[in-house]
Design a protein around this motif. Structure first.
Motif: not given
Length: 403
Positions: A349-351, A375-380, A383-395, A399-403
């Motif tokens: 799953l990609e959000l 970030h803790e939810r994703a790690v449990l 998955g991984v969680a990334e956040y920060g400025p990207h291309g003039g926006e906040w992103r 990404t979470l594995p389904l299994r």
């Protein structure tokens, strides 16, 4: 004077005598069994063999798993009486569960044998010592008699001076024996390494559950309050009855949903009902989008794949992550354009949530407790969680594995 008070403290403390009672109860088995075999004929040698006669019965009793519970209850009541005892049995370092292995049974046997032998010796000495003290004080009771006391001779006037010394020695012996049993109780009645590990795992699970509940409350209440504040501020700024009515309706709906979620979490804490039946999933993310739009944000959604088929944990955590992202947007950036993209493909799953950066993006840049929780939810879930400025926006990209 203080030293004298400190030395006399064991004589006036209740715990000294409750511990003597604990030893006395453990020694009762010796004369009871001795009455049956080999019999009490008054011979001194047979009396001192009494502590060894009950050992086969002690071994059989120690093999019963519940014997550790009985010994633990006696130790808690008599070795650690209130108010000297801690509030919980775990704080004493002794176990409250039946023996789970032969190692536990062997330690219970050691405890019961030590209690039998030490109790028999202390009881014999204190009873005869008390008789001796009375004989020293009273001429008519001299010479004192008892199972192990045979003192010939006439009573002398200076014998009463020896009575306090004898009494103090008896109290010191009682106190030292009780302190020894209290010190050995955690070692012989305490949980085994396997039980300690299982208890640690259970405690870790409880802490994780509390953390998850606290995170859900943070997400739900924080989102509801953010929507309410933004709606109220927008209604006051607009100053029109129509917008005010819409804002109040949005605040009412959000507050009602927050109360429903709070009631679910409270039922979870009380462990009654079925708290999972009202959990929100990513398939119901439309209510989050509508709530954000009602607060003035221009939210655009893009969905790829079957969101309905997501596994329960992934779908629920994805919902909470999206809720946290939209709450942060409204809290830190205000009603700005937001793009929400959800994709289910390649077993994951990609959000992704993107929004225009606020004029002062300091709050976003450092990341608050909500982003750390995301970030803790994703790690449990692996998955991984990334956040920060990207291309003039906040992103925010998760990404979470389904299994």
């Amino acid at each position: 004077m203080r030293r004298l008070i400190r030395l006399s403290r064991p004589a006036i403390r209740t715990v000294t005598y409750t511990r003597w009672l604990h030893l006395f109860i453990g020694a009762v088995a010796a004369p009871i069994v001795g009455l049956v075999y080999p019999g009490l004929d008054g011979d001194g040698a047979s009396i001192w063999l009494l502590p060894f006669v009950p050992l086969p019965l002690v071994a059989i009793a120690a093999c019963v798993p519940g014997m550790r519970v009985a010994e633990t209850m006696q130790a808690q009541l008599l070795l650690f009486p209130r108010p000297t005892a801690p509030a919980r049995r775990q704080d004493l370092g002794i176990a409250g569960s039946p023996s789970a292995s032969w190692g536990d049974r062997w330690r219970v046997f050691e405890w019961m044998t030590l209690r039998l032998w030490l109790g028999f010796g202390v009881t014999t000495v204190t009873i005869n010592g008390a008789v001796l003290v009375l004989g020293l004080l009273t001429p008519s009771l001299w010479p004192p008699f008892g199972p192990a006391v045979r003192l010939p001779g006439e009573w002398n006037w200076w014998y009463p001076l020896l009575a306090p010394v004898t009494g103090a020695a008896l109290i010191a012996l009682t106190w030292a024996s009780g302190a020894l049993m209290a010190a050995l109780a955690p070692r012989l009645l305490g949980p085994s390494p396997a039980e300690r590990f299982a208890e640690l795992e259970e405690r870790t699970e409880r802490l994780q559950e509390r953390t998850r509940i606290a995170r859900e409350l943070h997400d739900t209440i924080g989102h509801a309050l953010t929507i309410a504040v933004v709606q109220a501020g927008a209604a006051r700024a607009a100053g029109t009855p129509e917008f005010t009515d819409r804002a109040l309706a949005a605040i009412e709906d959000t507050g009602r949903e927050a109360l429903s979620e709070l009631d679910r979490v409270l039922r979870l804490l009380r462990e009654d009902g079925n708290p999972a039946e009202q959990r929100f999933t990513l398939a119901r993310a439309g209510r989050l989008v509508e709530s954000a739009r009602g607060a003035g944000a221009d939210v655009t959604t893009e969905t790829e794949g079957d969101v309905e088929a997501l596994p329960g944990p992934v779908s629920r955590e994805g919902y909470r992550m999206l809720q946290e992202c939209l709450t942060n947007v409204l809290r830190h950036a205000g009603p700005v354009p937001v793009t929400v993209r959800t994709a289910v493909r390649d077993g994951r799953l990609e959000l992704e949530v993107r929004n225009k950066l606020p004029a002062e993006p300091g709050d976003f840049r450092d990341g608050g407790s909500g982003l750390r929780g995301l970030h803790e939810r994703a790690v449990l879930l692996g998955g991984v969680a990334e956040y920060g400025p990207h291309g003039g926006e906040w992103r925010v990209r998760v990404t979470l594995p389904l299994r």
